[in-house]
Scaffold this motif. Structure first.
Motif: not given
Length: 65
Positions: A38-59
């Motif tokens: 569960l902790a690993r899944m939450k960490k991956r989810k937070l990582s995805l959130k960061d990636e999404i934000q960075q990509l959205a900022n570039r777009i």
């Protein structure tokens, strides 16, 4: 990342984020999950959130007019 269309990549990342969110909620409601997983899944989810934000900022750059 690869050379795909950034909007497609963004959509895929958002879909994976939603999938993880659903899985985490399912594990919470059933109560039969490994806390480490569960902790690993939450960490991956937070990582995805960061990636999404960075990509959205570039777009869509934040330009003050």
């Amino acid at each position: 990342m690869n050379d795909d269309d950034p909007r497609e990549v963004l959509a895929l990342l958002k879909a994976e984020h939603r999938r993880l969110d659903n899985e985490i909620e399912m594990f919470r409601t059933t109560g039969n999950c490994d806390q480490l997983e569960l902790a690993r899944m939450k960490k991956r989810k937070l990582s995805l959130k960061d990636e999404i934000q960075q990509l959205a900022n570039r777009i869509i750059p934040d330009i003050i007019a």
